[in-house]
Design a protein around this motif. Structure first.
Motif, short mmCIF file in Angstrom:
data_model
loop_
_atom_site.label_atom_id
_atom_site.label_comp_id
_atom_site.label_asym_id
_atom_site.label_seq_id
_atom_site.Cartn_x
_atom_site.Cartn_y
_atom_site.Cartn_z
N ALA A 21 -6.15 1.75 -3.11
CA ALA A 21 -5.15 1.87 -2.04
C ALA A 21 -3.93 1.00 -2.31
O ALA A 21 -2.90 1.15 -1.64
CB ALA A 21 -5.77 1.49 -0.70
N SER A 22 -4.02 0.09 -3.27
CA SER A 22 -2.90 -0.79 -3.56
C SER A 22 -1.92 -0.08 -4.50
O SER A 22 -2.31 0.56 -5.46
CB SER A 22 -3.38 -2.07 -4.22
N ASP A 81 -5.72 -1.29 1.83
CA ASP A 81 -6.29 -2.06 0.71
C ASP A 81 -7.29 -3.11 1.18
O ASP A 81 -8.07 -3.64 0.39
CB ASP A 81 -5.20 -2.70 -0.14
N CYS A 110 0.81 -1.23 0.00
CA CYS A 110 0.00 0.00 0.00
C CYS A 110 0.84 1.27 0.00
O CYS A 110 0.30 2.37 0.18
CB CYS A 110 -0.93 0.01 1.22
#
Length: 624
Positions: free
Chosen positions: A568-569, A554, A479
């Motif tokens: 979010a990744s 994530d 992340c």
């Protein structure tokens, strides 16, 4: 262990109360968090009384019976361990007993190590060899037996069988730790029991065994160099030994009659897949059988090369990559051991591949072509990247397309996470990998599970464990962006992972040590790796004593379910073309990998407050 009692008391409980199977089922449910298989309950109901009656009739009613005795650092269980006093020496004496209800059994392919029973779809390990393995393992890992290895014996008791019905099983050498008696030999079995156990109380001997200090597991990477040349570094148990013998049988067939066979060994994290791989490689190498080890993981392969080839550089050549076989001659090798086969990709081609080799041929087909006996070892829940496709079904289909036999061996025990199958089940439930929902963790005494309120708490706890002599690592979901270029002007590694005021670099990018940090492939095995946060690609395939896992944004808990936030990744392998359902599955698989690296324990922190609170409720009393 599910239950402990003297033979006489157990006989009374069985014959008068008639509740033994119910009692063991309740104990099993409490300990393992799922109900025992009906066949196991039937075995308790029928086999344990056969042994109890024999002990009482032999005048050994005071001998202690330890039922479903768990082997240390593994989820494997011995049916019964008898604890008592040796009639000649007066010292503690132990007998591991493997009970079978079989009436008939015969060798598979004239190989007595592998048995065929009509009721089972696949061959199983000869019980003589099975109980011998249990004895060898206990001597290796229970401190009570360390100084008295001759105090333990092993026996398989086939109480329903005649000698004629199982005669072929005696092709295996019998000795003190591995022998067999049938129901037809009941008198001889009673004499045997009297020869190793005296008619005296066995409670003290049982206490000593149960209180014996568990010695730490021989971790894979630390002994790889010796393992390649000396298979006895590891004792293979149950399905591990069966997988090993299955491959060796296929090799013998291949050399005798130009036979080709695919073998798949499937198991969860820590089930011993790489131990089997190294055991095979070591034995084949010593016998002069052409064989190679291959993976799709740069970290795993480079670590194997470094450790196994430290004293013999030529050993490094045994370890290669899946994409090394694009132009290999068919069947040039006798055996190709494909470890971490869940990392198989659709094709071997990448941007550096020569145009002439860009055939579009499936990578699995290339690997099958390369050897007479291609062996694939995999865990389907460890697929963490788009394009990875190593599953049992895909390998079966690839073998079928070439008209080849494909044998699958399932490993149902595990050696990581303290041998706690309850913890592995908890992780699978936590992440909903099999359609289940999170459950409250119930400590089982095999592995520790903790939660942290901040990343600093997590780091401080792990640092303390390191001062006590334990190895520890911190890892996280992908992340945060990874700085891949370290310039000469830098005096310290960049702060990649930033959580409030707490910062840490990711593990290094590349194959060189820089600024006191090990190269990426050695992050999990070099003690200096503790200073950086590892990602799934450097942690996968390895283990350490204590694992600290940072769950990023994530994967967060919202009210009553998990939410995967692909935005979010920062994993570059996720592209716009990667479907949402694939991202969801791969993110969950990523955390499954990270949460199953710890041998002694795991401590978890989430960057999300609601998720932290959910974890706290699932691990009551687990706050640092």
């Amino acid at each position: 262990m599910l239950f402990r009692e003297s033979a006489a008391s157990l006989a009374t409980r069985t014959h008068v109360e008639g509740r033994l199977a119910d009692l063991l089922s309740e104990s099993f449910l409490h300990k393992h968090r799922h109900r025992p298989h009906p066949s196991e309950v039937r075995s308790w109901d029928r086999s344990i009384p056969a042994l109890t009656n024999a002990l009482v009739e032999a005048g050994l009613g005071e001998v202690e019976m330890l039922l479903e005795y768990g082997l240390p650092l593994t989820s494997k269980r011995a049916d019964v361990v008898l604890a008592g006093v040796h009639p000649a020496t007066g010292e503690p004496s132990y007998v591991v007993v493997e009970l079978k209800q079989w009436s008939n059994a015969y060798p598979e392919d004239d190989d007595p190590l592998r048995c065929r029973i009509d009721a089972y779809p696949e061959p199983v390990l000869n019980p003589i060899e099975q109980v011998r393995g249990y004895c060898d393992y206990l001597v290796s890992f229970n401190g009570a037996l360390d100084q008295a290895p001759d105090s333990i014996a092993g026996v398989a008791y086939l109480h329903n069988a005649t000698e004629f019905g199982v005669a072929g099983l005696r092709g295996v050498t019998e000795d003190r730790r591995g022998r067999m008696f049938t129901g037809e030999q009941r008198g001889a079995f009673l004499d045997y029991l009297r020869s190793v156990l005296a008619p005296k109380p066995g409670a003290e001997a049982a206490d000593a065994l149960l209180q014996g200090k568990v010695r730490p597991s021989k971790q894979l990477m630390a002994v790889a160099a010796e393992e390649v040349r000396n298979r006895e570094q590891f004792v293979l148990l149950g399905e591990q030994r069966l997988a090993y013998e299955t491959v060796m049988s296929a090799v013998r067939k291949a050399r005798r009659s130009n036979h080709k066979q695919v073998v798949v060994v499937a198991g969860g994290p820590g089930s011993g897949k790489s131990v089997i791989a190294l055991s095979l490689l070591g034995d084949l190498y010593r016998r002069g059988v052409p064989a190679l080890h291959a993976t799709g993981s740069a970290s795993f392969t480079k670590t194997m090369r470094k450790v196994a080839g430290a004293r013999k550089p030529e050993v490094q050549k045994l370890f290669s990559y899946f994409n090394s076989f694009m132009d290999a001659e068919p069947n040039d090798l006798d055996v190709l051991v494909c470890d971490e086969a869940h990392r198989l990709r659709k094709t071997s081609a990448n941007r550096y591949t020569k145009a002439a080799l860009r055939t579009g041929r499936p990578q699995v087909a290339e690997l099958i072509d390369a050897a007479r006996v291609p062996v694939f070892l995999l865990d389907q829940h460890q697929v963490v990247r788009p394009g990875e496709m190593g599953t049992v079904e895909e390998i079966r289909e690839a073998a079928a397309e070439q008209g080849l036999e494909c044998t699958v061996v399932e490993l149902d025990s595990q050696f990581r996470c303290g041998g706690s199958d309850a913890y592995l089940r908890w992780v699978v439930d936590l992440l909903g990998l099999e359609g289940s929902t999170p459950t409250v963790w119930e400590p089982d005494g095999k592995v520790r599970l903790l939660t942290a309120g901040s990343p600093q708490e997590l780091e401080d706890f792990l640092s303390e464990q390191r001062t006590r002599g334990f190895e520890a690592r911190m890892s996280a979901g992908y992340c945060w962006k990874w700085t891949t270029k370290i310039t000469p002007a830098m005096t310290a590694l960049p702060s990649d992972v930033v959580i409030g005021e707490w910062t840490k670099p990711w593990n290094l990018y590349g194959d060189r040590s820089l600024l006191g940090a090990p190269p990426a492939p050695l992050w999990a095995t070099d003690p200096a790796g503790f200073g950086q946060v590892g990602c799934v690609y450097t942690a996968q395939g390895f283990e350490y004593d204590w694992s600290g896992v940072i769950m990023g944004p994530d994967l967060v808990w919202r009210t009553d379910h998990w939410v995967v936030d692909r935005a979010a990744s920062k994993d570059p392998s996720f592209t716009k073309a990667t479907p949402d359902e694939d991202v969801d599955r791969l993110v969950r698989n990523t955390y499954k990998v990270l949460l199953t690296r710890g041998m002694i324990g795991t401590i978890i922190y989430s960057t999300d407050p609601e998720t932290r609170e959910k974890l706290r409720t699932l691990v009551p009393g687990g706050e640092v």
